[in-house]
Design a protein around this motif. Sequence first.
Motif, PDB file in Angstrom:
ATOM      1  N   SER A  15       0.758  -1.385   0.038  1.00 34.60           N
ATOM      2  CA  SER A  15       0.059  -0.030  -0.104  1.00 34.60           C
ATOM      3  C   SER A  15       0.922   1.209  -0.089  1.00 34.60           C
ATOM      4  CB  SER A  15      -0.849   0.031   1.266  1.00 34.60           C
ATOM      5  OG  SER A  15      -0.519   0.201   2.287  1.00 34.60           O
ATOM      6  N   LEU A  62      -6.325  -4.053  -3.530  1.00 37.35           N
ATOM      7  CA  LEU A  62      -7.144  -4.920  -2.404  1.00 37.35           C
ATOM      8  C   LEU A  62      -7.672  -6.349  -2.585  1.00 37.35           C
ATOM      9  CD1 LEU A  62      -8.939  -1.727  -1.131  1.00 37.35           C
ATOM     10  CD2 LEU A  62      -7.043  -2.759   0.229  1.00 37.35           C
ATOM     11  N   ASN A  66      -5.843  -8.732  -0.251  1.00 38.56           N
ATOM     12  CA  ASN A  66      -6.592  -8.763   0.937  1.00 38.56           C
ATOM     13  C   ASN A  66      -8.194  -9.494   0.622  1.00 38.56           C
ATOM     14  OD1 ASN A  66      -6.539  -8.686   3.821  1.00 38.56           O
ATOM     15  ND2 ASN A  66      -7.298  -6.508   3.595  1.00 38.56           N
ATOM     16  N   LEU A  70     -11.630  -3.939   2.993  1.00 37.34           N
ATOM     17  CA  LEU A  70     -10.641  -2.597   2.883  1.00 37.34           C
ATOM     18  C   LEU A  70     -10.420  -2.530   4.212  1.00 37.34           C
ATOM     19  CD1 LEU A  70      -9.861   0.375   1.985  1.00 37.34           C
ATOM     20  CD2 LEU A  70     -12.036   0.949   2.929  1.00 37.34           C
TER      21      LEU A  70
END
Length: 162
Positions: A15, A62, A66, A70
């Motif tokens: 990120s 994202l 992941n 979020l």
Amino acid sequence: MSQNIVNEITFFLHSLLMGMAISLVYDVFLISRRLIRHNLLMISMEDMIFWIACAIGVFYMLYEENNGILRWFAVFGATIGMIAYKKTISPLFIHGVSFLLRGVFHIFKKIIDFLLKPVRAIWRKVRYTLCVSSKKGRKVGKHLKNKLTGRLKLLKITLCKR
């Protein structure tokens, strides 16, 4: 360390890099705006396209990293990456690349001017010749018009007498 913590740290670093990449791409837009003047509509359209592309990029990151969830530390990491890039590398990058590209454009302009010098000289001569001939053509046209008008009047007078 557990594998989950390593994954979270890797996600945070990605990120950070995403924030730096977003700022770098926006700097390319800023450089293009320095080199070529943009009106407000163009700037707005570029910004809209940029932010849509960034949203797609962040969503993809994202989703891949992941599972589309979020995480606020990811937003925080992207923000830190943007700020760190803007405060350190960005001013040097924008100034340096703008300076180099202006120099390159200046050299290309000189080369093109040199190559087009004969074409410009020929164009000046052609333009001068066209201008002179059009002035002469107007004079000849007026002279012919006056002669034809006189002959037409003479014809009318002749026909009216008979």
